[in-house]
Design a protein around this motif. Structure first.
Motif, mmCIF file in Angstrom:
data_model
loop_
_atom_site.group_PDB
_atom_site.id
_atom_site.type_symbol
_atom_site.label_atom_id
_atom_site.label_comp_id
_atom_site.label_asym_id
_atom_site.label_seq_id
_atom_site.Cartn_x
_atom_site.Cartn_y
_atom_site.Cartn_z
ATOM 1 N N ARG A 13 0.819 -1.317 -0.054
ATOM 2 C CA ARG A 13 -0.157 -0.128 -0.045
ATOM 3 C C ARG A 13 1.287 1.543 -0.106
ATOM 4 O O ARG A 13 0.637 2.104 -0.939
ATOM 5 C CB ARG A 13 -0.503 0.365 1.464
ATOM 6 C CG ARG A 13 -1.923 1.386 2.085
ATOM 7 C CD ARG A 13 -2.539 1.081 2.602
ATOM 8 N NE ARG A 13 -3.881 0.191 2.914
ATOM 9 C CZ ARG A 13 -3.717 -0.162 3.806
ATOM 10 N NH1 ARG A 13 -2.934 -0.390 4.681
ATOM 11 N NH2 ARG A 13 -4.321 -1.721 4.039
ATOM 12 N N SER A 14 1.772 1.355 1.004
ATOM 13 C CA SER A 14 3.082 2.902 0.795
ATOM 14 C C SER A 14 3.983 2.516 -0.728
ATOM 15 O O SER A 14 3.817 4.024 -0.833
ATOM 16 C CB SER A 14 3.966 1.701 2.087
ATOM 17 O OG SER A 14 2.822 1.784 2.886
ATOM 18 N N LEU A 15 4.201 2.161 -0.902
ATOM 19 C CA LEU A 15 4.908 1.490 -2.472
ATOM 20 C C LEU A 15 3.879 2.175 -3.048
ATOM 21 O O LEU A 15 4.453 3.008 -4.584
ATOM 22 C CB LEU A 15 4.694 -0.107 -2.274
ATOM 23 C CG LEU A 15 6.766 0.439 -2.325
ATOM 24 C CD1 LEU A 15 7.226 -1.482 -2.645
ATOM 25 C CD2 LEU A 15 7.592 0.347 -2.544
ATOM 26 N N LEU A 16 2.993 1.443 -3.488
ATOM 27 C CA LEU A 16 1.980 1.850 -4.517
ATOM 28 C C LEU A 16 1.192 3.062 -4.417
ATOM 29 O O LEU A 16 1.177 4.075 -5.218
ATOM 30 C CB LEU A 16 0.419 0.841 -5.031
ATOM 31 C CG LEU A 16 -0.455 1.305 -5.854
ATOM 32 C CD1 LEU A 16 0.408 0.540 -7.131
ATOM 33 C CD2 LEU A 16 -1.860 0.374 -5.486
ATOM 34 N N GLY A 17 1.265 3.738 -3.337
ATOM 35 C CA GLY A 17 1.057 5.075 -2.481
ATOM 36 C C GLY A 17 1.674 5.948 -3.282
ATOM 37 O O GLY A 17 1.148 7.170 -4.052
ATOM 38 N N SER A 18 2.588 6.289 -2.870
ATOM 39 C CA SER A 18 4.090 6.770 -2.500
ATOM 40 C C SER A 18 3.820 7.128 -4.282
ATOM 41 O O SER A 18 4.238 8.242 -5.027
ATOM 42 C CB SER A 18 5.506 6.780 -2.112
ATOM 43 O OG SER A 18 5.444 5.390 -2.961
ATOM 44 N N VAL A 19 4.246 5.726 -5.169
ATOM 45 C CA VAL A 19 4.243 5.924 -6.654
ATOM 46 C C VAL A 19 2.937 6.851 -7.382
ATOM 47 O O VAL A 19 3.010 7.795 -8.176
ATOM 48 C CB VAL A 19 4.530 4.829 -7.160
ATOM 49 C CG1 VAL A 19 3.889 4.713 -8.969
ATOM 50 C CG2 VAL A 19 5.377 3.595 -7.482
ATOM 51 N N THR A 25 9.786 9.629 -1.294
ATOM 52 C CA THR A 25 10.431 9.478 -0.083
ATOM 53 C C THR A 25 9.624 9.885 0.562
ATOM 54 O O THR A 25 9.232 8.689 1.391
ATOM 55 C CB THR A 25 11.939 10.173 -0.442
ATOM 56 O OG1 THR A 25 11.978 11.010 -1.181
ATOM 57 C CG2 THR A 25 13.131 9.064 -0.915
ATOM 58 N N LEU A 26 8.641 11.418 0.427
ATOM 59 C CA LEU A 26 8.252 11.390 1.341
ATOM 60 C C LEU A 26 7.185 11.475 1.834
ATOM 61 O O LEU A 26 6.158 11.116 3.275
ATOM 62 C CB LEU A 26 7.910 13.095 1.281
ATOM 63 C CG LEU A 26 9.126 13.816 1.409
ATOM 64 C CD1 LEU A 26 9.088 15.207 1.578
ATOM 65 C CD2 LEU A 26 9.743 14.017 2.420
ATOM 66 N N SER A 27 6.204 10.499 0.859
ATOM 67 C CA SER A 27 4.995 9.748 0.983
ATOM 68 C C SER A 27 5.366 8.682 1.053
ATOM 69 O O SER A 27 4.357 7.984 2.215
ATOM 70 C CB SER A 27 3.986 9.528 -0.708
ATOM 71 O OG SER A 27 4.620 11.116 -1.348
ATOM 72 N N LEU A 28 6.396 8.036 0.837
ATOM 73 C CA LEU A 28 6.530 6.493 1.282
ATOM 74 C C LEU A 28 6.910 6.459 2.602
ATOM 75 O O LEU A 28 6.351 4.847 3.458
ATOM 76 C CB LEU A 28 7.708 6.165 0.787
ATOM 77 C CG LEU A 28 8.229 4.512 0.729
ATOM 78 C CD1 LEU A 28 7.171 3.935 0.533
ATOM 79 C CD2 LEU A 28 9.750 4.327 0.681
ATOM 80 N N PHE A 54 3.424 8.889 7.911
ATOM 81 C CA PHE A 54 2.815 9.234 9.189
ATOM 82 C C PHE A 54 1.222 8.785 9.264
ATOM 83 O O PHE A 54 0.735 9.320 9.839
ATOM 84 C CB PHE A 54 3.805 9.483 10.382
ATOM 85 C CG PHE A 54 3.117 8.420 12.005
ATOM 86 C CD1 PHE A 54 3.002 7.434 12.257
ATOM 87 C CD2 PHE A 54 2.530 9.253 12.936
ATOM 88 C CE1 PHE A 54 2.532 6.856 13.555
ATOM 89 C CE2 PHE A 54 1.970 9.208 13.116
ATOM 90 C CZ PHE A 54 2.020 7.786 13.735
ATOM 91 N N ALA A 55 1.645 11.021 9.084
ATOM 92 C CA ALA A 55 0.802 11.277 9.599
ATOM 93 C C ALA A 55 -0.867 11.558 8.950
ATOM 94 O O ALA A 55 -1.935 10.937 9.759
ATOM 95 C CB ALA A 55 0.737 12.867 10.128
ATOM 96 N N ILE A 56 -0.449 11.699 7.781
ATOM 97 C CA ILE A 56 -1.891 11.330 6.834
ATOM 98 C C ILE A 56 -2.769 9.807 6.744
ATOM 99 O O ILE A 56 -3.847 9.866 7.037
ATOM 100 C CB ILE A 56 -1.834 11.868 5.586
ATOM 101 C CG1 ILE A 56 -0.744 13.851 5.122
ATOM 102 C CG2 ILE A 56 -2.820 11.827 4.490
ATOM 103 C CD1 ILE A 56 -1.884 14.260 5.299
ATOM 104 N N PRO A 57 -2.291 9.152 6.446
ATOM 105 C CA PRO A 57 -2.615 7.510 6.243
ATOM 106 C C PRO A 57 -3.149 7.448 7.918
ATOM 107 O O PRO A 57 -4.249 7.193 8.605
ATOM 108 C CB PRO A 57 -1.463 7.247 6.478
ATOM 109 C CG PRO A 57 0.371 7.363 6.082
ATOM 110 C CD PRO A 57 -0.490 9.018 6.397
ATOM 111 N N ALA A 58 -2.846 8.385 8.680
ATOM 112 C CA ALA A 58 -2.948 7.905 10.648
ATOM 113 C C ALA A 58 -4.515 8.581 10.012
ATOM 114 O O ALA A 58 -5.788 8.300 11.341
ATOM 115 C CB ALA A 58 -1.967 8.407 11.128
ATOM 116 N N ALA A 103 15.711 0.380 2.933
ATOM 117 C CA ALA A 103 16.352 -0.376 2.413
ATOM 118 C C ALA A 103 15.474 0.019 0.712
ATOM 119 O O ALA A 103 16.134 0.300 -0.055
ATOM 120 C CB ALA A 103 16.789 -1.570 2.569
ATOM 121 N N VAL A 104 14.648 -0.680 1.370
ATOM 122 C CA VAL A 104 12.753 0.146 0.517
ATOM 123 C C VAL A 104 13.888 1.328 -0.379
ATOM 124 O O VAL A 104 13.242 1.642 -1.832
ATOM 125 C CB VAL A 104 11.682 -0.538 0.753
ATOM 126 C CG1 VAL A 104 11.095 -0.393 -0.737
ATOM 127 C CG2 VAL A 104 11.696 -1.940 0.748
#
Lengths: 368, 314
Positions: free
Chosen positions: B95-101, B243-246, B249-253, B289-290
């Motif tokens: 979800r994080s990776l797809l979201g950041s892209v 990188t900032l999207s990936l 913390f706050a927005i998804p929370a 790493a990712v």
């Protein structure tokens, strides 16, 4: 390294002996009597607390009267309980003075600290002899924590969303009209055990077989629940985002006091009953430890409990407290054996040992 | 004969004195070392970060003993095994990776015309308005902005109230994946515009005029002149946004309603909810790493853009 450890142990033993002697000499606070052996008073005592009505109640019931009796100011640190924990653990591990004197904590969280060995022993508090069995943490030796009251995770609901009457079962949350309109705690706390019953399982099977709970939680997931923490529930009810939630009765009561249309029940499967408590981290200077103990001792007096818990609407650990008028006969304020039959209480030790797995499983279902 | 003050003013004397002190403290023969000295604060900062990473690496190889709530003495790869095999972590990472892209692509698409207009407009008033609109959000923290969206998009929020005026019943606009992506895009837009604007400024307007005079229409000029020359800005902005999207913390929370966690939320939970520092450290290292791999891949494919160290334009 080992030398340091040895010295620390020596100091702790001396501290403990001195504290025991001093605490033993003063059974109660508020007499205005100064004892010759009373150690130097610190300028303030720092008590970690939850915000909103929680800290207001603590201040009114315990802190203000403690300050009046001793002249020691009480500062309330509103750092989240989960976030203060690693800070305290790190301070104790590094031999530093911890950032707070007293932690007002869930018993489950406090049990972790007790198991880690960062809590002072409170067995010598004189007022413990006046408390009920509820004050004693289950599954731990002595009193590394003193439970100060109990609370129930009720099913809070908006009456207008249930025109046919109050919900009777946790299964009522599966009603299609409630899709996207219910809320749970984001770590599932309070819901695992009733879900075990609602899913057709037995409480005796906890923790060995919790599949019925997971099956029921998976059904609840289909209802697209919102997941949050205490303040979220009030906001969501207020903003019309939800119609029902599994939450602590105090939050529901507070929301109702603020004019939100709300009621609550203990469903037929039962509701989780748990406790909160006070504990003192290791590493405080001798005199500060003494006064921190005096604070907790004071919190166990009938007078302090009455005011503090009137504010929270929760049953205390001292016999003879009068329930707030609006909670007389309320299932979220259990006072009789009959009341407790409808509540589910699992030992903190079992909860602590399995919490990580339960949390992961709950997240796996809800985030899937 | 008394010396004239005007001949050698006091300020010169002070400067001479300072120069003498400087020469004593840092003799001319040390001149070649000056760049290294200037690097020292950065090296120190990076060194502290690396030390932190080493400690996190150490924690990641220890498991939590729930009977004592202490980390194990022995090293093990159990946390890594859990992180790579449990479906929850795969879901959150995916979800994080797809979201950041997705956030990066949409943010760049929205930021480009904004930055272009801001750079090219002949109207200073419009440029000022665009600049103010760009910088205003920086004065409002991320959390406050997210709460602002709760007010605007909530069931009783402004949008639903407006929809209600035309007979549309209230709909759930919050607490889902699109709401999180929307919040992230809104948060990232100023970063992207700020990264793109210098790259677009560096493109001479005459080039566009030349393309036009040679018969290229607006689309052709954009495709064959502006876009290729803006690539460094696009790459730089893309790297910052991804990188900032990936790692957000706050927005998804806040906008995710608890069911749309990103990796940072999972890390928080391990450190602060289950007290499992080992697992939290493992997830942190995997996130680093990712993120590094992603950035490395972009570097390989498109170069470093405006983040390049050489100053060479690609």
């Amino acid at each position: 390294m080992s030398h340091d450890k040895f010295l620390t142990t020596e100091i702790r033993r001396r501290t403990l002996l001195a504290s025991m002697a001093a605490v033993g000499a003063s059974a109660t606070l508020g007499t205005g009597k100064a004892f010759a052996q009373e150690p130097e008073k610190p300028a303030e005592i720092i008590v970690r607390a939850w915000g909103g009505s929680w800290v207001d109640s603590l201040k009114a019931g315990v802190s203000d009267s403690f300050t009046k009796a001793t002249g020691i100011a009480v500062r309330h640190d509103l750092t989240e309980d989960n976030e203060i924990q690693p800070k305290v653990w790190a301070a104790v591990a590094q031999g530093r003075v911890p950032p707070i004197h007293i932690n007002w904590d869930t018993t489950t969280n406090a049990t972790k600290s007790a198991l880690r060995g960062v809590t002072e022993d409170l067995s010598d508090l004189p007022n413990l002899k006046n408390t009920t069995e509820l004050a004693k943490p289950v599954g731990l030796d002595g009193y590394p924590i003193v439970n100060t009251y109990g609370y129930v995770y009720v099913l809070a609901y908006r009456p207008s969303a249930f025109p046919n009457g109050a919900p009777k079962s946790w299964k009522d949350l599966l009603d299609p009209k409630l899709k996207g309109r219910i809320a749970l705690y984001n770590d599932g706390i309070g819901f695992h055990f009733p879900a075990q019953v609602a899913g057709g399982g037995k409480l005796e099977d906890i923790p060995a077989n919790m599949q019925p709970a997971w099956d029921f939680i998976a059904k609840i997931k289909e209802q697209q629940p919102l997941l949050g923490e205490d303040p979220d529930f009030t906001t969501w009810f207020q903003k019309g985002e939800i119609d029902a939630a599994c939450t602590i009765s105090t939050n529901a009561r507070e929301a109702k006091k603020n004019g939100i249309e709300l009621a609550w029940v203990v469903p037929e499967e039962g509701a989780k009953f748990d406790t909160d408590g006070l504990w003192i981290p290791k590493g405080l200077p001798e005199n500060e430890l003494y006064w921190a103990k005096q604070y907790i001792n004071h919190a166990l007096t009938k007078e302090a409990q009455q005011v503090w818990l009137d504010g929270l609407g929760l049953p205390g650990v001292v016999p003879g407290l009068t329930p707030p008028a609006d909670l007389v006969g309320d299932p979220s304020y259990p006072t009789t054996e009959e009341d407790f039959k409808h509540l589910i209480r699992i030992s903190s030790k079992v909860q602590v040992e399995n919490e990580s797995q339960w949390f992961a499983k709950f997240k796996e279902i809800m985030q899937g | 004969m008394r010396k004239s003050r005007a001949a050698y003013p006091l300020t010169w004397r002070v400067m001479d004195m300072l120069e003498a002190i400087a020469a004593r403290l840092w003799p001319a023969r040390f001149a070649r070392a000056l760049p290294y000295l200037m690097l020292a604060p950065a090296v120190l900062l990076v060194g502290i970060l690396v030390l932190g990473l080493v400690q996190i690496g150490d924690s990641s190889l220890r498991v939590l003993d729930t009977s004592t709530f202490l980390m194990s003495e022995d090293y093990t790869l159990a946390n890594y095994q859990r992180a790579l095999t449990e479906s929850f972590f795969a879901t959150v990472a995916g979800r994080s990776l797809l979201g950041s892209v997705i956030v990066t692509v949409i943010t760049l698409i929205l930021a480009f015309p904004y930055a272009y207009l801001m750079v090219r407009t002949p109207s200073s008033a419009l440029r000022n308005v665009l600049l103010v609109a760009l910088f205003l959000p920086f004065f409002i923290g991320q959390v406050v902005r997210a709460y602002g969206w709760l007010i605007i998009l909530g069931n009783q929020g402004m949008v639903n109230e407006a929809l209600g005026l035309v007979g549309v019943p209230p709909m759930r606009l919050l607490y889902n994946y699109p709401a999180v992506l929307f919040g992230l895009i809104q948060y990232m837009l100023p970063f992207a515009v700020l990264m793109l604007a210098p790259a677009l400024t560096a493109i001479p307007a005459e080039l566009e005029a030349a393309a036009s005079s040679l018969g290229a229409n607006w689309l052709g000029t954009f495709r064959h002149v502006v876009l290729p020359l803006a690539r460094p800005g696009l790459v730089g902005a893309g790297l910052v946004v991804v990188t900032l999207s990936l790692t957000d913390f706050a927005i998804p929370a806040i906008l995710g309603g608890g069911s749309q966690d990103f990796i940072a939320n999972a890390i928080y939970d391990q450190f602060f909810r289950t007290s499992d520092q080992g697992m939290g450290a493992t997830l942190s290292l995997l996130l680093v790493a990712v993120g590094s791999l992603l950035v490395g891949l972009v570097f390989m494919l498109f170069g470093a853009g405006t983040l390049a160290m050489t100053g060479e334009r690609k």
